[in-house]
Design a protein around this motif. Sequence first.
Motif, PDB file in Angstrom:
ATOM      1  N   SER A   1       0.851  -1.185   0.000  1.00 18.72           N
ATOM      2  CA  SER A   1       0.000   0.000   0.000  1.00 18.72           C
ATOM      3  C   SER A   1       0.887   1.235   0.000  1.00 18.72           C
ATOM      4  CB  SER A   1      -0.930   0.000   1.219  1.00 18.72           C
ATOM      5  OG  SER A   1      -0.198  -0.184   2.413  1.00 18.72           O
ATOM      6  N   THR A   2       0.268   2.360  -0.300  1.00 21.49           N
ATOM      7  CA  THR A   2       0.997   3.628  -0.297  1.00 21.49           C
ATOM      8  C   THR A   2       0.068   4.731   0.140  1.00 21.49           C
ATOM      9  OG1 THR A   2       2.464   5.060  -1.606  1.00 21.49           O
ATOM     10  CG2 THR A   2       0.518   4.168  -2.732  1.00 21.49           C
ATOM     11  N   ARG A   3       0.629   5.717   0.830  1.00 21.82           N
ATOM     12  CA  ARG A   3      -0.139   6.886   1.254  1.00 21.82           C
ATOM     13  C   ARG A   3       0.848   8.039   1.391  1.00 21.82           C
ATOM     14  NH1 ARG A   3      -2.966   6.428   6.946  1.00 21.82           N
ATOM     15  NH2 ARG A   3      -0.777   6.223   7.463  1.00 21.82           N
TER      16      ARG A   3
ATOM     17  N   PHE B   1      -5.106  -3.318  13.552  1.00 27.48           N
ATOM     18  CA  PHE B   1      -3.877  -2.872  14.200  1.00 27.48           C
ATOM     19  C   PHE B   1      -2.676  -2.876  13.257  1.00 27.48           C
ATOM     20  CE2 PHE B   1      -4.795  -7.314  15.403  1.00 27.48           C
ATOM     21  CZ  PHE B   1      -3.711  -7.970  14.840  1.00 27.48           C
ATOM     22  N   ASN B   2      -2.844  -3.379  12.039  1.00 32.33           N
ATOM     23  CA  ASN B   2      -1.758  -3.334  11.063  1.00 32.33           C
ATOM     24  C   ASN B   2      -1.645  -1.932  10.481  1.00 32.33           C
ATOM     25  OD1 ASN B   2      -2.661  -6.591  10.214  1.00 32.33           O
ATOM     26  ND2 ASN B   2      -0.589  -6.068  10.857  1.00 32.33           N
ATOM     27  N   TYR B   3      -0.427  -1.469  10.301  1.00 35.54           N
ATOM     28  CA  TYR B   3      -0.178  -0.149   9.730  1.00 35.54           C
ATOM     29  C   TYR B   3      -0.824  -0.022   8.350  1.00 35.54           C
ATOM     30  CZ  TYR B   3       2.559   3.962   8.325  1.00 35.54           C
ATOM     31  OH  TYR B   3       2.948   5.197   7.892  1.00 35.54           O
ATOM     32  N   SER B   4      -0.810  -1.117   7.581  1.00 34.17           N
ATOM     33  CA  SER B   4      -1.378  -1.098   6.232  1.00 34.17           C
ATOM     34  C   SER B   4      -2.881  -0.843   6.234  1.00 34.17           C
ATOM     35  CB  SER B   4      -1.103  -2.427   5.522  1.00 34.17           C
ATOM     36  OG  SER B   4       0.273  -2.620   5.319  1.00 34.17           O
TER      37      SER B   4
ATOM     38  N   ASP C   1      -4.972   1.321   7.724  1.00 30.93           N
ATOM     39  CA  ASP C   1      -5.423   2.690   7.508  1.00 30.93           C
ATOM     40  C   ASP C   1      -4.966   3.221   6.156  1.00 30.93           C
ATOM     41  OD1 ASP C   1      -6.605   2.489   9.950  1.00 30.93           O
ATOM     42  OD2 ASP C   1      -5.219   3.817  10.990  1.00 30.93           O
ATOM     43  N   MET C   2      -3.802   2.761   5.701  1.00 33.65           N
ATOM     44  CA  MET C   2      -3.324   3.191   4.383  1.00 33.65           C
ATOM     45  C   MET C   2      -4.296   2.743   3.296  1.00 33.65           C
ATOM     46  SD  MET C   2       0.763   2.428   4.823  1.00 33.65           S
ATOM     47  CE  MET C   2       1.356   3.409   3.452  1.00 33.65           C
ATOM     48  N   ILE C   3      -4.752   1.506   3.384  1.00 29.69           N
ATOM     49  CA  ILE C   3      -5.700   0.981   2.398  1.00 29.69           C
ATOM     50  C   ILE C   3      -7.059   1.639   2.562  1.00 29.69           C
ATOM     51  CG2 ILE C   3      -6.922  -1.093   1.606  1.00 29.69           C
ATOM     52  CD1 ILE C   3      -4.384  -2.685   2.473  1.00 29.69           C
TER      53      ILE C   3
END
Length: 199
Positions: free
Chosen positions: A23-25, A56-59, A61-63
Amino acid sequence: MLEPGPTYQLLRNLTSPVVAVTSTRGNKNNGMILDSAVRASIVPSVPRISVYIHKFNYSHDMIFETGRFGLHLLHTKQFDIVHRLGFVSGRDHDKLAGIPHHAGQTGVPVLDECYAHFECTVVNAMDTGSSTLFLGDVVGVGRGTAAGLQPNGELMTATYFRAHMPAEWRSEYEAKLAEAQKIGAELARTIKPVVWKRS
């Protein structure tokens, strides 16, 4: 009577291949490992994938914020990718540093060395308590170019990974799994409706 331990072991038979999700943000890229990706359409002209991403994974919220992700099928020789993307948090590390990749047509990182990749845009989402189910339209697809990896090589499954992971990783793997299960248990009972707003 429901016995959580044996029930969980039986449910492990329903896991997908081990996949890398990217993912990217903004100017931040990330990658993670999961075994909960499923083909979500039988219609060849409407290819879809569903993935469950723990909150709880960082990804996650990015997704959720960008509405896009990349999904990569991994080969059984790619234990290094599983370790690098699955054993540390993207909040503290640039997990893709040193892993050959490029920006795909949607802007998400695409791993150069994988069995195959899919770029997806989110068309719907559902709160499952500890995770969010993202339904993605496949808008791009390709095969990896890893040296020595055959296009028809064996896919990495969760069972294969657990049976063949290096012995020195096992205690760390079990500790991270137990931690994730504890956090997940706190979130699992609260489910809120999600209305997906297409961008």
